[in-house]
Design a protein around this motif. Structure first.
Motif, PDB file in Angstrom:
ATOM      1  N   VAL A  55      34.881  87.100  57.524  1.00  0.00           N
ATOM      2  CA  VAL A  55      34.002  88.267  57.626  1.00  0.00           C
ATOM      3  C   VAL A  55      33.290  88.292  58.974  1.00  0.00           C
ATOM      4  O   VAL A  55      33.228  89.339  59.636  1.00  0.00           O
ATOM      5  CB  VAL A  55      32.982  88.286  56.456  1.00  0.00           C
ATOM      6  N   LEU A  56      32.766  87.164  59.400  1.00  0.00           N
ATOM      7  CA  LEU A  56      32.059  87.117  60.686  1.00  0.00           C
ATOM      8  C   LEU A  56      32.999  87.400  61.854  1.00  0.00           C
ATOM      9  O   LEU A  56      32.630  88.107  62.796  1.00  0.00           O
ATOM     10  CB  LEU A  56      31.374  85.762  60.875  1.00  0.00           C
ATOM     11  N   GLU A  57      34.216  86.872  61.805  1.00  0.00           N
ATOM     12  CA  GLU A  57      35.176  87.149  62.870  1.00  0.00           C
ATOM     13  C   GLU A  57      35.475  88.649  62.939  1.00  0.00           C
ATOM     14  O   GLU A  57      35.553  89.218  64.040  1.00  0.00           O
ATOM     15  CB  GLU A  57      36.473  86.372  62.646  1.00  0.00           C
ATOM     16  N   ALA A  58      35.609  89.293  61.787  1.00  0.00           N
ATOM     17  CA  ALA A  58      35.874  90.736  61.762  1.00  0.00           C
ATOM     18  C   ALA A  58      34.687  91.518  62.309  1.00  0.00           C
ATOM     19  O   ALA A  58      34.864  92.482  63.067  1.00  0.00           O
ATOM     20  CB  ALA A  58      36.201  91.180  60.337  1.00  0.00           C
ATOM     21  N   GLU A  59      33.474  91.125  61.947  1.00  0.00           N
ATOM     22  CA  GLU A  59      32.276  91.806  62.437  1.00  0.00           C
ATOM     23  C   GLU A  59      32.131  91.653  63.954  1.00  0.00           C
ATOM     24  O   GLU A  59      31.786  92.608  64.647  1.00  0.00           O
ATOM     25  CB  GLU A  59      31.028  91.267  61.739  1.00  0.00           C
ATOM     26  N   ILE A  60      32.391  90.465  64.463  1.00  0.00           N
ATOM     27  CA  ILE A  60      32.284  90.229  65.900  1.00  0.00           C
ATOM     28  C   ILE A  60      33.355  91.016  66.642  1.00  0.00           C
ATOM     29  O   ILE A  60      33.083  91.627  67.675  1.00  0.00           O
ATOM     30  CB  ILE A  60      32.374  88.704  66.202  1.00  0.00           C
ATOM     31  N   GLU A  61      34.563  91.031  66.101  1.00  0.00           N
ATOM     32  CA  GLU A  61      35.637  91.806  66.720  1.00  0.00           C
ATOM     33  C   GLU A  61      35.285  93.293  66.761  1.00  0.00           C
ATOM     34  O   GLU A  61      35.496  93.976  67.767  1.00  0.00           O
ATOM     35  CB  GLU A  61      36.946  91.595  65.961  1.00  0.00           C
ATOM     36  N   ALA A  63      32.235  94.617  66.720  1.00  0.00           N
ATOM     37  CA  ALA A  63      31.133  94.814  67.666  1.00  0.00           C
ATOM     38  C   ALA A  63      31.632  94.767  69.109  1.00  0.00           C
ATOM     39  O   ALA A  63      31.145  95.525  69.961  1.00  0.00           O
ATOM     40  CB  ALA A  63      30.064  93.742  67.454  1.00  0.00           C
ATOM     41  N   ASN A  64      32.605  93.936  69.387  1.00  0.00           N
ATOM     42  CA  ASN A  64      33.154  93.809  70.747  1.00  0.00           C
ATOM     43  C   ASN A  64      34.050  94.990  71.117  1.00  0.00           C
ATOM     44  O   ASN A  64      34.362  95.171  72.284  1.00  0.00           O
ATOM     45  CB  ASN A  64      33.913  92.503  70.915  1.00  0.00           C
ATOM     46  N   SER A  65      34.457  95.777  70.137  1.00  0.00           N
ATOM     47  CA  SER A  65      35.357  96.900  70.415  1.00  0.00           C
ATOM     48  C   SER A  65      34.617  98.136  70.929  1.00  0.00           C
ATOM     49  O   SER A  65      35.244  99.098  71.360  1.00  0.00           O
ATOM     50  CB  SER A  65      36.165  97.270  69.170  1.00  0.00           C
TER      51      SER A  65
END
Length: 66
Positions: A55-61, A63-65
């Motif tokens: 979940v955190l990896e998806a959220e960070i990805e 946000a970075n997009s």
């Protein structure tokens, strides 16, 4: 014919086994990076840690997009 050395999967063990050290380090880093320190808990199960990391990896990805 049965392959020797292949462990039988037991979902109960998977759900209750403590997270690995590697998972803990990754979860700590991701929770800090996402400004969500409450996502890290050193007493999580292996499965819960894996879910939170995902979940955190998806959220960070996401946000970075932007």
């Amino acid at each position: 014919m049965q392959i020797q050395g292949k462990a039988k999967f037991d979902a109960r063990v998977f759900l209750t086994e403590q997270m690995t050290r590697t998972q803990g380090l990754k979860l700590k880093r991701l929770s800090d990076e996402a400004y969500q320190p409450t996502q890290y808990d050193r007493h999580l199960s292996f499965a819960e840690a894996a879910r939170r990391i995902q979940v955190l990896e998806a959220e960070i990805e996401l946000a970075n997009s932007f």
